[in-house]
Design a protein around this motif. Structure first.
Motif, short mmCIF file in Angstrom:
data_model
loop_
_atom_site.label_atom_id
_atom_site.label_comp_id
_atom_site.label_asym_id
_atom_site.label_seq_id
_atom_site.Cartn_x
_atom_site.Cartn_y
_atom_site.Cartn_z
N SER A 7 0.88 -1.17 0.00
CA SER A 7 0.00 0.00 0.00
C SER A 7 0.92 1.21 0.00
O SER A 7 2.14 1.07 0.02
CB SER A 7 -0.92 0.00 1.23
N ASP A 8 0.35 2.40 0.01
CA ASP A 8 1.20 3.59 0.06
C ASP A 8 1.95 3.68 1.39
O ASP A 8 2.96 4.38 1.48
CB ASP A 8 0.36 4.85 -0.13
N GLN A 9 1.48 2.94 2.41
CA GLN A 9 2.09 3.02 3.73
C GLN A 9 2.94 1.82 4.09
O GLN A 9 3.61 1.81 5.13
CB GLN A 9 0.99 3.16 4.81
N ARG A 10 2.96 0.78 3.24
CA ARG A 10 3.70 -0.42 3.59
C ARG A 10 4.51 -0.94 2.40
O ARG A 10 4.01 -0.99 1.27
CB ARG A 10 2.75 -1.52 4.08
N VAL A 11 5.74 -1.36 2.72
CA VAL A 11 6.67 -1.93 1.74
C VAL A 11 7.14 -3.28 2.26
O VAL A 11 7.44 -3.42 3.45
CB VAL A 11 7.88 -1.00 1.51
N LEU A 12 7.18 -4.27 1.38
CA LEU A 12 7.67 -5.59 1.74
C LEU A 12 8.91 -5.88 0.92
O LEU A 12 8.88 -5.77 -0.31
CB LEU A 12 6.60 -6.65 1.46
N VAL A 13 10.02 -6.25 1.57
CA VAL A 13 11.27 -6.53 0.86
C VAL A 13 11.80 -7.89 1.28
O VAL A 13 11.60 -8.36 2.41
CB VAL A 13 12.34 -5.45 1.12
N LYS A 14 12.47 -8.53 0.34
CA LYS A 14 13.05 -9.85 0.58
C LYS A 14 14.52 -9.70 0.94
O LYS A 14 15.23 -8.88 0.36
CB LYS A 14 12.90 -10.71 -0.67
N THR A 15 14.97 -10.48 1.91
CA THR A 15 16.37 -10.49 2.28
C THR A 15 16.97 -11.85 1.90
O THR A 15 16.25 -12.82 1.65
CB THR A 15 16.55 -10.25 3.79
N SER A 16 18.29 -11.91 1.87
CA SER A 16 18.94 -13.13 1.38
C SER A 16 18.86 -14.29 2.36
O SER A 16 18.69 -15.43 1.97
CB SER A 16 20.41 -12.83 1.06
N GLU A 17 18.96 -14.02 3.66
CA GLU A 17 19.01 -15.11 4.64
C GLU A 17 17.98 -15.00 5.75
O GLU A 17 17.81 -15.93 6.54
CB GLU A 17 20.41 -15.16 5.28
N HIS A 18 17.28 -13.87 5.83
CA HIS A 18 16.42 -13.64 6.99
C HIS A 18 14.94 -13.50 6.64
O HIS A 18 14.14 -13.04 7.46
CB HIS A 18 16.90 -12.39 7.74
N GLY A 19 14.55 -13.87 5.43
CA GLY A 19 13.14 -13.85 5.07
C GLY A 19 12.64 -12.49 4.61
O GLY A 19 13.38 -11.71 4.01
N LEU A 20 11.39 -12.19 4.92
CA LEU A 20 10.73 -10.98 4.45
C LEU A 20 10.67 -9.93 5.55
O LEU A 20 10.36 -10.24 6.71
CB LEU A 20 9.31 -11.30 3.98
N LEU A 21 10.95 -8.69 5.17
CA LEU A 21 10.92 -7.57 6.12
C LEU A 21 9.84 -6.59 5.71
O LEU A 21 9.81 -6.12 4.57
CB LEU A 21 12.29 -6.86 6.14
#
Length: 291
Positions: free
Chosen positions: A216-230
Motif C-alpha cells: 500500500s502507500d504506507q507499507r513496503v515488503l522486501v526480501k532479504t537473502s538469509e532472513h526472510g521478508l521484512l
C-alpha cells in the motif's frame, strides 16, 4: 486471468507454437501479446497481427492504442563452423496496436541484457529495468509523445521493484554486485525520499535481495537473502519480520519472488525443497509481524 487469490476467473485458449511466450494481456483478454521468438504476435479481435521484432523480452500495453516492446538486436555470429544468435544493443519499439506498425524506436546503452518493465499505474510512463548480470544494471524511463518514444537513463546498478499504488513513489532494490541499500524515489521528480542500508539493521551477514514491493502507500515488503521478508513503512522504517509457515509444510520454505497484490496482501513463489508453489498471504491488521 487470475483474481487476488490467484484463482482463474477467465480463460482464453490460443493455438500458438510451443515456443510462444505471453508478454502482455488486457484484463478482459480481448488483446493478448505473445512472442514466438522470431516475431511478436498481437491477438486482437480474433485475428493475429505479426510485428517484425525477434526475441522480445517485454511488451507493455499503453493508453491510446500503443504498445511498447523491448528486444535485443540479434547478431548472427559463427564459432567453429556453427552459427548462433548473439544479443547486441537493446531496442525499444513503439507499435501501433491496431495495425502492428512500428512507429518509432529508441536504443538503450546495454549489450547482452534482459529487460523487465515496471509500468506506472497512472501516467503512462514505463520504467525499464535493464539487467546485465554481474556487469550491473541500468534503469530507464520510457515516455510516449504521440508517435514518438523517448527514453531517459535515471539510475544505474539498482533494481526497479515497484511503484506505490498512488504512483507517487518508486521502490529500488540493490543490485547484488554493488551496494546493499534499498531506497524510495519520489515520482516523477526522482528525488530520494528514504533509504535503508543493510548495515542499519545491525544483523550479522544481513543482505537485501532483488525483490520488493509496495503493499500500500504506507507499507513496503522486501526480501532479504538469509532472513526472510521484512515489512517496512512507506518511508522504509522497519516494522516487522514476516514468517511464512504453510499449514501443509512442516519445515521452512524458501521465498523466491514476491508481488504486491492488494493492501496487506502479497503473492509469493515458495520452494519447499521439492517444488515451487504460487501462494497468497494476508498480513492481519492486528498482527503486522505475522502472515
Amino acid at each position: 486471468m487470475l483474481d487476488e487469490q490467484l484463482q482463474p476467473i477467465q480463460r482464453l485458449v490460443l493455438d500458438v507454437p510451443p515456443t510462444a511466450k505471453l508478454l502482455a494481456a488486457t484484463p478482459d483478454l480481448m488483446t493478448v501479446v505473445l512472442t514466438d521468438t522470431r516475431s511478436v504476435i498481437i491477438m486482437a479481435a480474433g485475428r493475429p497481427i505479426a510485428v517484425d521484432v525477434a526475441a522480445a523480452d517485454s511488451a507493455t500495453l499503453l493508453p491510446g492504442g500503443r504498445l511498447l516492446i523491448t528486444a535485443p538486436r540479434l547478431e548472427r555470429l559463427e564459432y567453429q563452423g556453427s552459427e548462433y544468435d548473439s544479443k547486441g544493443e537493446h531496442l525499444v519499439f513503439l507499435v501501433d496496436l491496431r495495425w502492428g506498425h512500428i512507429l518509432d524506436q529508441a536504443v538503450l546503452d546495454a549489450v547482452d541484457a534482459g529487460v523487465i518493465v515496471v509500468p506506472h499505474p497512472q501516467d503512462g510512463s514505463v520504467v525499464l529495468d535493464v539487467g546485465m548480470g554481474q556487469d550491473g544494471s541500468s534503469i530507464y524511463v520510457a515516455r510516449v509523445l504521440g508517435d514518438r518514444v523517448k527514453v531517459e537513463l535515471v539510475a544505474e546498478d539498482v533494481v526497479a521493484a515497484s511503484f506505490a499504488p498512488s504512483g507517487d513513489r518508486l521502490l529500488l532494490m540493490p543490485h547484488p554486485s554493488f551496494d546493499d541499500e534499498i531506497s524510495v524515489l519520489e515520482w516523477p521528480s526522482r528525488r530520494t525520499l528514504a533509504r535503508l542500508h543493510a548495515d542499519d539493521l545491525a544483523i550479522e551477514d544481513f543482505a537485501f535481495d532483488l525483490y520488493g514491493c509496495f503493499l500500500s502507500d504506507q507499507r513496503v515488503l522486501v526480501k532479504t537473502s538469509e532472513h526472510g521478508l521484512l515489512l517496512c513503512s512507506g518511508e522504509l522504517s522497519p516494522l516487522a519480520w514476516i514468517s511464512l509457515n504453510p499449514p501443509s509444510q512442516t519445515g521452512d520454505v524458501e521465498v523466491e519472488t514476491t508481488l504486491g497484490v492488494a493492501e496487506d496482501v502479497f503473492a509469493a513463489d515458495v520452494w519447499d525443497g521439492k517444488s515451487f508453489s504460487a501462494t497468497v498471504w494476508r498480513i492481519p491488521p492486528s498482527a503486522p509481524d505475522a502472515a
